[in-house]
Design a protein around this motif. Sequence first.
Motif, PDB file in Angstrom:
ATOM      1  N   LYS A 198       0.847  -1.191   0.000  1.00 22.66           N
ATOM      2  CA  LYS A 198       0.000   0.000   0.000  1.00 22.66           C
ATOM      3  C   LYS A 198       0.879   1.235   0.000  1.00 22.66           C
ATOM      4  O   LYS A 198       1.769   1.369   0.844  1.00 22.66           O
ATOM      5  CB  LYS A 198      -0.918   0.010   1.224  1.00 22.66           C
ATOM      6  CG  LYS A 198      -1.889   1.181   1.245  1.00 22.66           C
ATOM      7  CD  LYS A 198      -2.778   1.123   2.484  1.00 22.66           C
ATOM      8  CE  LYS A 198      -3.754   2.294   2.498  1.00 22.66           C
ATOM      9  NZ  LYS A 198      -4.607   2.271   3.709  1.00 22.66           N
ATOM     10  N   ASP A 199       0.662   2.117  -0.978  1.00 24.31           N
ATOM     11  CA  ASP A 199       1.443   3.358  -1.109  1.00 24.31           C
ATOM     12  C   ASP A 199       2.940   3.046  -1.184  1.00 24.31           C
ATOM     13  O   ASP A 199       3.753   3.682  -0.504  1.00 24.31           O
ATOM     14  CB  ASP A 199       1.157   4.313   0.053  1.00 24.31           C
ATOM     15  CG  ASP A 199      -0.299   4.735   0.106  1.00 24.31           C
ATOM     16  OD1 ASP A 199      -0.921   4.804  -0.969  1.00 24.31           O
ATOM     17  OD2 ASP A 199      -0.804   4.982   1.220  1.00 24.31           O
ATOM     18  N   SER A 200       3.292   2.032  -1.977  1.00 25.89           N
ATOM     19  CA  SER A 200       4.694   1.625  -2.191  1.00 25.89           C
ATOM     20  C   SER A 200       5.380   1.185  -0.903  1.00 25.89           C
ATOM     21  O   SER A 200       6.592   1.327  -0.759  1.00 25.89           O
ATOM     22  CB  SER A 200       5.490   2.768  -2.847  1.00 25.89           C
ATOM     23  OG  SER A 200       4.951   3.107  -4.101  1.00 25.89           O
ATOM     24  N   LYS A 201       4.600   0.628   0.018  1.00 30.38           N
ATOM     25  CA  LYS A 201       5.160   0.146   1.279  1.00 30.38           C
ATOM     26  C   LYS A 201       4.592  -1.234   1.589  1.00 30.38           C
ATOM     27  O   LYS A 201       3.420  -1.514   1.320  1.00 30.38           O
ATOM     28  CB  LYS A 201       4.841   1.089   2.440  1.00 30.38           C
ATOM     29  CG  LYS A 201       5.455   2.471   2.324  1.00 30.38           C
ATOM     30  CD  LYS A 201       5.031   3.330   3.501  1.00 30.38           C
ATOM     31  CE  LYS A 201       5.558   4.761   3.388  1.00 30.38           C
ATOM     32  NZ  LYS A 201       5.084   5.605   4.507  1.00 30.38           N
ATOM     33  N   LEU A 202       5.438  -2.088   2.168  1.00 27.26           N
ATOM     34  CA  LEU A 202       5.014  -3.381   2.679  1.00 27.26           C
ATOM     35  C   LEU A 202       5.440  -3.458   4.135  1.00 27.26           C
ATOM     36  O   LEU A 202       6.631  -3.411   4.457  1.00 27.26           O
ATOM     37  CB  LEU A 202       5.660  -4.526   1.884  1.00 27.26           C
ATOM     38  CG  LEU A 202       5.392  -5.935   2.425  1.00 27.26           C
ATOM     39  CD1 LEU A 202       3.908  -6.269   2.367  1.00 27.26           C
ATOM     40  CD2 LEU A 202       6.210  -6.975   1.675  1.00 27.26           C
ATOM     41  N   ILE A 203       4.472  -3.553   5.031  1.00 25.48           N
ATOM     42  CA  ILE A 203       4.746  -3.574   6.467  1.00 25.48           C
ATOM     43  C   ILE A 203       4.146  -4.846   7.057  1.00 25.48           C
ATOM     44  O   ILE A 203       2.938  -5.074   6.964  1.00 25.48           O
ATOM     45  CB  ILE A 203       4.163  -2.340   7.174  1.00 25.48           C
ATOM     46  CG1 ILE A 203       4.762  -1.054   6.587  1.00 25.48           C
ATOM     47  CG2 ILE A 203       4.421  -2.409   8.673  1.00 25.48           C
ATOM     48  CD1 ILE A 203       4.160   0.221   7.154  1.00 25.48           C
ATOM     49  N   LEU A 204       5.010  -5.703   7.648  1.00 26.88           N
ATOM     50  CA  LEU A 204       4.582  -6.921   8.320  1.00 26.88           C
ATOM     51  C   LEU A 204       4.883  -6.793   9.806  1.00 26.88           C
ATOM     52  O   LEU A 204       5.976  -6.368  10.192  1.00 26.88           O
ATOM     53  CB  LEU A 204       5.300  -8.148   7.746  1.00 26.88           C
ATOM     54  CG  LEU A 204       5.142  -8.378   6.230  1.00 26.88           C
ATOM     55  CD1 LEU A 204       5.901  -9.629   5.812  1.00 26.88           C
ATOM     56  CD2 LEU A 204       3.682  -8.481   5.839  1.00 26.88           C
ATOM     57  N   THR A 205       3.933  -7.156  10.632  1.00 27.08           N
ATOM     58  CA  THR A 205       4.092  -6.998  12.077  1.00 27.08           C
ATOM     59  C   THR A 205       4.924  -8.122  12.669  1.00 27.08           C
ATOM     60  O   THR A 205       5.237  -9.110  12.003  1.00 27.08           O
ATOM     61  CB  THR A 205       2.711  -6.965  12.762  1.00 27.08           C
ATOM     62  OG1 THR A 205       2.027  -8.181  12.483  1.00 27.08           O
ATOM     63  CG2 THR A 205       1.897  -5.799  12.247  1.00 27.08           C
TER      64      THR A 205
END
Length: 577
Positions: free
Chosen positions: A515-522
């Motif tokens: 999303k919005d050129s970002k990948l964030i995994l917790t």
Amino acid sequence: MSFQNTGRVGGTGPKPNMAASVDDDFELNNQDYYSLLNVRKEATLEELKASYRRLCMLYHPDKHRDPELKRQAEQLFNQVHQAYEVLSDAHSRAIYDIFGKKGLEVEGWEVVERKRTPAEIREEYERLQREREERRLQQRTNPKGTISVGVDATDLFDHYDEDFEEMPGGGFPHIEINKMHISQSIEAPLTNSDTAVLSGSLSTHNGNGGGNINMTVRRVTSAKGWGEVEFGAGDILGPLIGLKVFRNVTPRCFLTAQCGLQFSPRGLRPSCSLMTARHLDQNTMGYLQWRWGPNSAMTTSLVRDTKSSHFTLALQLGVPHSYLMMSYQYKFQDEDQTKVKGSVKTGWFGTVVEYGAERKISRHSVLSATVSIGVPQGVTLKIKLARASQTYLFPVHLTDQLLPSAVFYATVGPLLVYMAVHRLVIIPYTHAQKQQELELQRKSSATDIAKKKQEAESAVLLMQESVRRIIEAEESKMGLIILNAWYGKFVSDTSQKQEKAKVIDVTVPLQCLVKDSKLILTEASKAGLPGFYDPCVGEEKSLKLLYQFRGVMHQVISADTEALRIPKQSHRIETES
């Protein structure tokens, strides 16, 4: 290397602090709601809503006309909705955070006030479990036992004395067992505050022996103290009556008092002892003990116990023995919990120096070896094996004199034997045991794994249209494109066939999370992400991905439970420059 596009919705993994059986550790239907929604455990309600809306748009059944896709979307949509329902409600979320999904299934939560804090919810949960614990109380015994076998091996070194050949049979050393001791105890809980302990022991030394049996009843009077009454009988000393009381005087100080009356053939033999202890700091305790009776003495000691060491200093003044003792133990921070220790003790009886090591050799077994060198005691090797609540001791007396050869063999011999046994027996055994447990785990969870795999494949199919739009949007602005991604256990290139069975392709599920050129995994197991599943239950897993950002390719390898943020700040700086 090619992999099949598969994935998984819904995580696995039991929650700690659950009153459940060992089999629950491998239960796969206990989904990780945080991982399913890909949010932090500290996520706010706004973050939960944003993730929920995103997944609802992806899995909403009305978006699919094909009956099979519609059915699959409805199933995944219900899972996401259930996760959001639990985490968006403060009351249910507190229960889930403490006890996991099973905590929500405990009967009685509907009568708990919804404004309670997590601490109050924990207390209520414990109350709801109390009846079951009381029923199980009668079935617990906590058995403890000790077996000690003393070996006299002095002929091994006396064999080299000048007069040895003149003795009958002097051509072969004579090794014998000269003493044995066996003790056992069991506990029988009577009520929540009363416990009965039955113990007994048998001893023999050079053909002479004896035994005794003891019965103790302990009552916990309050959170600050308890008391116990002891009755005993033996074939040597006669009946015994004793009383012991423990009391917390202050939060940092406690007191123990004990008195007894022994009925021996020589008459009554009373005894009494009093001990007080105080916390000097977080890791240090000070003790002061007074004993009156057959072995009257006054003892003071200082004990410091930290994560990496244990130190003891003790001084005793008494009849017949007075001594000064100092010991130190260093704890290695390794998986086997290795410890090395040394001590020196000197008094009227002479001086004794001891050194040794201790190591965990299996899940429930600890092996230790100690060399004791004393004047006039000689040299003794002490082998100790602790298996669960049972202890086996083997003191081997090597010589009555201080012979360098005895000290050398007592030190080097156990090391060589341990290294050989560890390499030839322990390592293969533990490896085979672990493989057997993994195989049983895989078989028992095969049905659940197949179900999760099917759900993941369904999720990947439902993601295709969304992924196509995300890739088009990212390509238009040279954003983040996931080229290839694999999840599972990676092995060597020589085992390529095996690697295919333990790694799954998760390119589509990860691109769907961009999303919005970002990948964030917790910071949670990635097996719970939409489109993922666990390809190798019970084994260590990692995530390997190749991605393109601003026209530059990068590769990342991340541990299973490690938080991940792509692109990294360094990548942004490089592309901007």
